[in-house]
Design a protein around this motif. Structure first.
Motif, PDB file in Angstrom:
ATOM      1  N   GLY A   1       0.783  -1.229   0.000  1.00  0.00           N
ATOM      2  CA  GLY A   1       0.000   0.000   0.000  1.00  0.00           C
ATOM      3  C   GLY A   1       0.812   1.275   0.000  1.00  0.00           C
ATOM      4  N   VAL A   2       2.090   1.194  -0.338  1.00  0.00           N
ATOM      5  CA  VAL A   2       2.955   2.371  -0.357  1.00  0.00           C
ATOM      6  C   VAL A   2       2.740   3.142  -1.658  1.00  0.00           C
ATOM      7  CG1 VAL A   2       5.363   3.171  -0.424  1.00  0.00           C
ATOM      8  CG2 VAL A   2       4.687   1.318   1.130  1.00  0.00           C
ATOM      9  N   GLU A   3       2.517   4.454  -1.550  1.00  0.00           N
ATOM     10  CA  GLU A   3       2.409   5.284  -2.741  1.00  0.00           C
ATOM     11  C   GLU A   3       3.803   5.482  -3.357  1.00  0.00           C
ATOM     12  OE1 GLU A   3       0.450   8.948  -1.898  1.00  0.00           O
ATOM     13  OE2 GLU A   3      -1.277   7.985  -0.953  1.00  0.00           O
TER      14      GLU A   3
ATOM     15  N   ALA B   1      11.687   3.103  -3.764  1.00  0.00           N
ATOM     16  CA  ALA B   1      12.705   2.063  -3.897  1.00  0.00           C
ATOM     17  C   ALA B   1      14.023   2.662  -4.360  1.00  0.00           C
ATOM     18  CB  ALA B   1      12.230   0.990  -4.879  1.00  0.00           C
ATOM     19  N   GLU B   2      13.950   3.596  -5.300  1.00  0.00           N
ATOM     20  CA  GLU B   2      15.166   4.243  -5.798  1.00  0.00           C
ATOM     21  C   GLU B   2      15.849   5.044  -4.695  1.00  0.00           C
ATOM     22  OE1 GLU B   2      14.218   6.552  -9.230  1.00  0.00           O
ATOM     23  OE2 GLU B   2      13.670   4.813 -10.444  1.00  0.00           O
TER      24      GLU B   2
ATOM     25  N   TYR C   1      19.985  -2.699   2.341  1.00  0.00           N
ATOM     26  CA  TYR C   1      18.804  -2.318   1.566  1.00  0.00           C
ATOM     27  C   TYR C   1      17.576  -3.102   2.011  1.00  0.00           C
ATOM     28  CZ  TYR C   1      15.814  -1.473  -2.482  1.00  0.00           C
ATOM     29  OH  TYR C   1      14.769  -1.120  -3.301  1.00  0.00           O
ATOM     30  N   ARG C   2      17.743  -4.392   2.228  1.00  0.00           N
ATOM     31  CA  ARG C   2      16.597  -5.212   2.646  1.00  0.00           C
ATOM     32  C   ARG C   2      16.048  -4.752   4.000  1.00  0.00           C
ATOM     33  NH1 ARG C   2      18.671 -11.185   0.567  1.00  0.00           N
ATOM     34  NH2 ARG C   2      17.439 -11.204  -1.358  1.00  0.00           N
ATOM     35  N   THR C   3      16.930  -4.305   4.879  1.00  0.00           N
ATOM     36  CA  THR C   3      16.473  -3.783   6.173  1.00  0.00           C
ATOM     37  C   THR C   3      15.593  -2.560   5.974  1.00  0.00           C
ATOM     38  OG1 THR C   3      18.420  -4.627   7.335  1.00  0.00           O
ATOM     39  CG2 THR C   3      17.228  -2.813   8.364  1.00  0.00           C
ATOM     40  N   MET C   4      16.011  -1.652   5.083  1.00  0.00           N
ATOM     41  CA  MET C   4      15.220  -0.462   4.808  1.00  0.00           C
ATOM     42  C   MET C   4      13.875  -0.812   4.178  1.00  0.00           C
ATOM     43  SD  MET C   4      17.880   2.525   3.586  1.00  0.00           S
ATOM     44  CE  MET C   4      18.902   1.541   2.490  1.00  0.00           C
ATOM     45  N   VAL C   5      13.887  -1.722   3.225  1.00  0.00           N
ATOM     46  CA  VAL C   5      12.651  -2.113   2.540  1.00  0.00           C
ATOM     47  C   VAL C   5      11.680  -2.769   3.519  1.00  0.00           C
ATOM     48  CG1 VAL C   5      11.673  -3.625   0.769  1.00  0.00           C
ATOM     49  CG2 VAL C   5      13.739  -2.295   0.274  1.00  0.00           C
ATOM     50  N   ALA C   6      12.194  -3.593   4.410  1.00  0.00           N
ATOM     51  CA  ALA C   6      11.327  -4.231   5.409  1.00  0.00           C
ATOM     52  C   ALA C   6      10.660  -3.185   6.300  1.00  0.00           C
ATOM     53  CB  ALA C   6      12.135  -5.221   6.249  1.00  0.00           C
TER      54      ALA C   6
ATOM     55  N   ARG D   1      10.037  -0.061   5.474  1.00  0.00           N
ATOM     56  CA  ARG D   1       9.040   0.675   4.672  1.00  0.00           C
ATOM     57  C   ARG D   1       7.817  -0.182   4.431  1.00  0.00           C
ATOM     58  NH1 ARG D   1       6.002   3.955   4.173  1.00  0.00           N
ATOM     59  NH2 ARG D   1       5.673   5.395   2.426  1.00  0.00           N
ATOM     60  N   GLY D   2       8.007  -1.501   4.297  1.00  0.00           N
ATOM     61  CA  GLY D   2       6.873  -2.398   4.122  1.00  0.00           C
ATOM     62  C   GLY D   2       5.933  -2.402   5.311  1.00  0.00           C
ATOM     63  N   LYS D   3       6.456  -2.047   6.478  1.00  0.00           N
ATOM     64  CA  LYS D   3       5.630  -1.910   7.679  1.00  0.00           C
ATOM     65  C   LYS D   3       5.031  -0.513   7.790  1.00  0.00           C
ATOM     66  CE  LYS D   3       8.334  -5.365  10.191  1.00  0.00           C
ATOM     67  NZ  LYS D   3       9.310  -5.610  11.295  1.00  0.00           N
ATOM     68  N   ARG D   4       5.221   0.295   6.758  1.00  0.00           N
ATOM     69  CA  ARG D   4       4.684   1.637   6.597  1.00  0.00           C
ATOM     70  C   ARG D   4       5.386   2.677   7.463  1.00  0.00           C
ATOM     71  NH1 ARG D   4      -0.307   1.408   3.926  1.00  0.00           N
ATOM     72  NH2 ARG D   4      -0.118   3.686   3.758  1.00  0.00           N
TER      73      ARG D   4
END
Length: 284
Positions: A25-27, A33-34, A64-69, A71-74
């Motif tokens: 649900g991330v806009e 991601a970039e 990077y995966r830590t950051m994405v995780a 952000r995935g939690k909003r």
């Protein structure tokens, strides 16, 4: 038989992340991601585009995966990256402070316009310090003070003042509490203004991560405006300005508070880029 570890290059990981964040649900999932990959690889976006086939090292991929995780939690991107731009300046942000919004630049712009002769300015509820610091940079003739109840927020704000080489005095306390006997030419504030009943409807990034004390404005969202308007005449010089950021639809009510509170001589409202009345001010 051993398997070869999967290799991730820049373009492949960006495409995967876009799909993952979109599902969460991330806009603007590709853009975010970039930005995160730029941070992990210490590249700007141009550098990223020139290195689409660059394979990520294990350390880069882990970061990077830590950051994405997160952000995935909003969690807000600004907390993950640690900074936010405001009025052309860079501010460090943590969950101790609200993330500076570009809407608030309207408050600063209006204060600058009316503060060319101001010798003293007070920013109430300074948070990251973005308003006070931007004013100090634009109005170097003024002594700028700022106050917040949160020691953690003030620590962030002091660091931001140092980062941006801005002369701001910071005080801990509630509104005018630390300023007995002092008067200012201008008081500005972006106080909490979300009504209690609307807090649960805020974006997941806001309600789950930003400091609730900086958002909760009471039953109708106007608690802090009433208190500041009531006390401000005792801390303003004659002709001094009181200027607020307000929530959508609140401008008429806050303008009414100003006019009935001794600020009827000269008042104004100003819209933000979306056409919402975002700033209200009055002169004592």
């Amino acid at each position: 038989m051993t398997t070869t570890p999967e290799k991730w290059d820049v373009l492949k990981i960006l495409n995967w992340t876009k799909g993952y964040l979109s599902e969460k649900g991330v806009e603007n999932p590709r853009l975010e991601a970039e930005w995160m990959l730029c941070e992990a690889l210490s590249l700007d976006r141009v550098g990223l585009y020139l290195n689409f086939d660059k394979p990520l090292s294990d350390a880069e991929l882990a970061a990077y995966r830590t950051m994405v995780a997160r952000r995935g939690k909003r969690e807000p991107l600004q907390y993950i990256l640690g900074t936010q731009e405001f009025m052309g300046l860079e501010f460090r942000v943590t969950p101790a402070v609200l993330i500076p919004r570009h809407d608030t630049e309207v408050l600063v712009t209006e204060a600058i316009e009316r503060g060319s002769a101001a010798r003293s300015i007070l920013d109430i509820g300074t948070g990251s310090g973005c308003v006070a610091i931007a004013l100090a940079k634009a109005l170097p003739q003024a002594e700028v003070c700022s106050v917040d109840v949160s020691a953690e927020a003030l620590e962030v704000a002091r660091g931001n003042a140092e980062r941006n080489e801005a002369a701001v005095q910071f005080f801990q306390g509630s509104m005018f509490e630390p300023f007995a006997g002092r008067r200012f030419d201008m008081v500005v504030s972006n106080p909490p203004y979300i009504p209690n009943s609307e807090l649960a409807t805020l974006q997941a990034e806001v309600r789950g991560f930003e400091p609730m004390g900086a958002l909760d404005g009471g039953a109708d969202g106007l608690d802090f405006y009433r208190r500041i308007v009531s006390d401000a005449p005792g801390y303003l010089n004659p002709g001094g300005w009181l200027i607020f950021e307000v929530g959508a639809g609140q401008a008429p009510q806050v303008l009414g508070l100003l006019k009935s509170g001794g600020f009827a001589g000269e008042t104004f409202t100003q819209t933000d880029p979306a056409g919402i009345e975002r700033v209200v001010g009055g002169r004592l």
